[in-house]
Write a protein that holds these residues in place. Structure first.
Motif, PDB file in Angstrom:
ATOM      1  N   LYS A  41       1.038  -1.214  -0.147  1.00 44.41           N
ATOM      2  CA  LYS A  41      -0.035  -0.156  -0.047  1.00 44.41           C
ATOM      3  C   LYS A  41       1.011   1.373  -0.015  1.00 44.41           C
ATOM      4  N   VAL A  42       0.589   1.932  -1.096  1.00 42.64           N
ATOM      5  CA  VAL A  42       1.867   3.161  -1.295  1.00 42.64           C
ATOM      6  C   VAL A  42       0.950   4.635  -1.206  1.00 42.64           C
TER       7      VAL A  42
ATOM      8  N   GLU B 230      -0.024  -0.976  -4.720  1.00 38.35           N
ATOM      9  CA  GLU B 230      -1.434  -0.202  -5.342  1.00 38.35           C
ATOM     10  C   GLU B 230      -1.340   1.449  -4.730  1.00 38.35           C
ATOM     11  N   LEU B 231      -1.627   2.425  -5.324  1.00 44.37           N
ATOM     12  CA  LEU B 231      -1.695   3.707  -4.800  1.00 44.37           C
ATOM     13  C   LEU B 231      -3.067   3.767  -3.908  1.00 44.37           C
TER      14      LEU B 231
ATOM     15  N   SER C  67      12.274   5.885 -12.678  1.00 41.81           N
ATOM     16  CA  SER C  67      13.010   5.387 -11.723  1.00 41.81           C
ATOM     17  C   SER C  67      12.592   5.201 -10.557  1.00 41.81           C
ATOM     18  N   VAL C  68      11.675   6.254 -10.168  1.00 38.97           N
ATOM     19  CA  VAL C  68      10.859   5.968  -8.921  1.00 38.97           C
ATOM     20  C   VAL C  68       9.922   4.658  -8.712  1.00 38.97           C
ATOM     21  N   LEU C  69       9.396   4.567 -10.089  1.00 41.66           N
ATOM     22  CA  LEU C  69       8.637   3.340 -10.125  1.00 41.66           C
ATOM     23  C   LEU C  69       9.350   2.338 -10.300  1.00 41.66           C
ATOM     24  N   ARG C  70      10.522   2.093 -10.770  1.00 42.01           N
ATOM     25  CA  ARG C  70      11.328   0.880 -10.826  1.00 42.01           C
ATOM     26  C   ARG C  70      11.699   0.620  -9.365  1.00 42.01           C
ATOM     27  N   SER C  71      11.802   1.425  -8.361  1.00 39.17           N
ATOM     28  CA  SER C  71      12.073   1.275  -7.037  1.00 39.17           C
ATOM     29  C   SER C  71      11.094   0.860  -6.393  1.00 39.17           C
ATOM     30  N   VAL C  72       9.732   1.149  -6.556  1.00 37.66           N
ATOM     31  CA  VAL C  72       8.708   0.709  -5.794  1.00 37.66           C
ATOM     32  C   VAL C  72       8.468  -0.539  -6.450  1.00 37.66           C
TER      33      VAL C  72
ATOM     34  N   THR D 210      -0.190   8.072 -11.354  1.00 32.80           N
ATOM     35  CA  THR D 210      -1.115   7.407 -12.303  1.00 32.80           C
ATOM     36  C   THR D 210      -0.787   5.982 -12.972  1.00 32.80           C
ATOM     37  N   ALA D 211       0.436   5.783 -12.863  1.00 34.15           N
ATOM     38  CA  ALA D 211       0.801   4.278 -13.196  1.00 34.15           C
ATOM     39  C   ALA D 211       0.359   3.522 -11.978  1.00 34.15           C
ATOM     40  N   LEU D 212       0.779   3.781 -10.841  1.00 33.35           N
ATOM     41  CA  LEU D 212       0.270   2.911  -9.663  1.00 33.35           C
ATOM     42  C   LEU D 212      -1.315   2.850  -9.585  1.00 33.35           C
ATOM     43  N   ALA D 213      -2.073   3.822  -9.930  1.00 30.70           N
ATOM     44  CA  ALA D 213      -3.202   3.597  -9.881  1.00 30.70           C
ATOM     45  C   ALA D 213      -3.698   2.811 -11.117  1.00 30.70           C
ATOM     46  N   GLY D 214      -3.281   2.809 -12.020  1.00 33.26           N
ATOM     47  CA  GLY D 214      -3.483   1.851 -13.232  1.00 33.26           C
ATOM     48  C   GLY D 214      -2.716   0.531 -13.141  1.00 33.26           C
TER      49      GLY D 214
END
Length: 264
Positions: free
Chosen positions: A5-6, A31-32, A248-253, A20-24
């Motif tokens: 849970k993010v 998940e956002l 880069s942030v998304l890859r870390s998540v 937007t990427a997390l929500a999608g």
């Protein structure tokens, strides 16, 4: 494995893409859950807007995408509450005392993303062999993205009238990110990899021809010499940062969610 849970702090150029990427559901296993921002987000936001305290209570991970001030004000509290923290604004860690407090805090864990630069994993590996004696970073950006309130009229005039590269500041990775809080997080990221803020010499260059934001890292020591160069398109919504940073942030998540590196 349970879903991560993010909570996202910041709905700007970086936060919108990440959120937007997390929500999608582009990042499997994450998940956002909510968004924190001091501005009204409106109905288009893909998750509820909540207070920082509420986000800490709801989430396993807080993603900072709002600037160094958030790390200074909230970092320890997030970690002491048992929630993990992913820091995009690594420049905040040039404050030795803050860095020590964050690394000592818990039970939450603090993570850092590489942002707009590569090669950090190799520098960390080389550091394990012995000291890296000479580390230099040259960052080149458009003059308008580097203007700061502390600059005098003479420097601003040279930047605004420049027809070629102008050195705006030279210093260490301890000094420079403080002066350019939105533009030089890369310097802090390199220093974190090397393990010494004072060992990294930084030169900030304003260039009216810099259609790409460029970072050149040069390092050498007893075990070898290394050179990394990246050139990114600036984010059209915020030219002070590079387009690649939110990814880069998304890859870390994704890594924290325990999934593969494939995100989008």
């Amino acid at each position: 494995m349970s879903t991560l849970k993010v909570g996202l702090v910041g709905w700007g150029a970086i936060g919108r893409i990440v959120g937007t990427a997390l929500a999608g559901q582009d990042v499997q296993g994450a998940e956002l859950t909510c968004i924190v921002d001091n501005r009204p987000l409106g109905e288009a936001a893909p998750a509820p807007q909540v207070t920082f305290e509420e986000a800490i209570e709801r989430c396993d991970l807080i993603v900072e995408a709002a600037g160094q001030g958030v790390v200074r004000e909230w970092g320890e509290h997030v970690l002491s509450s048992g929630t993990d923290l992913l820091v995009a604004s690594t420049g905040a860690l040039t404050d030795d005392e803050l860095a020590k407090r964050l690394l000592a805090a818990g039970p939450g864990r603090v993570y850092f993303t590489g942002g707009a630069v590569g090669g950090l994993d190799l520098l960390q590996a080389v550091r394990a062999l012995g000291p890296i004696e000479d580390v230099r970073l040259t960052t080149t950006k458009l003059p308008s993205t580097l203007e700061q309130p502390w600059m005098d009229e003479e420097l601003l005039g040279r930047m605004r009238s420049a027809t070629g590269p102008v050195v705006v500041m030279s210093g260490t990775a301890r000094d420079v990110p403080v002066k350019f809080p939105k533009s030089t997080n890369v310097a802090a990221s390199v220093a974190l990899a090397v393990g010494d803020l004072d060992a990294v010499r930084v030169e900030v260059v304003a260039d009216p021809g810099a259609t790409l934001t460029r970072h050149v890292i040069e390092a050498s020591g007893e075990h070898g010499s290394y050179r990394f160069e990246v050139a990114h398109r600036p984010d059209p919504g915020n030219p002070a940062t590079s387009q690649v940073v939110p990814y880069s942030v998304l890859r870390s998540v994704a890594a924290l969610a325990g999934r593969s590196g494939q995100i989008l």
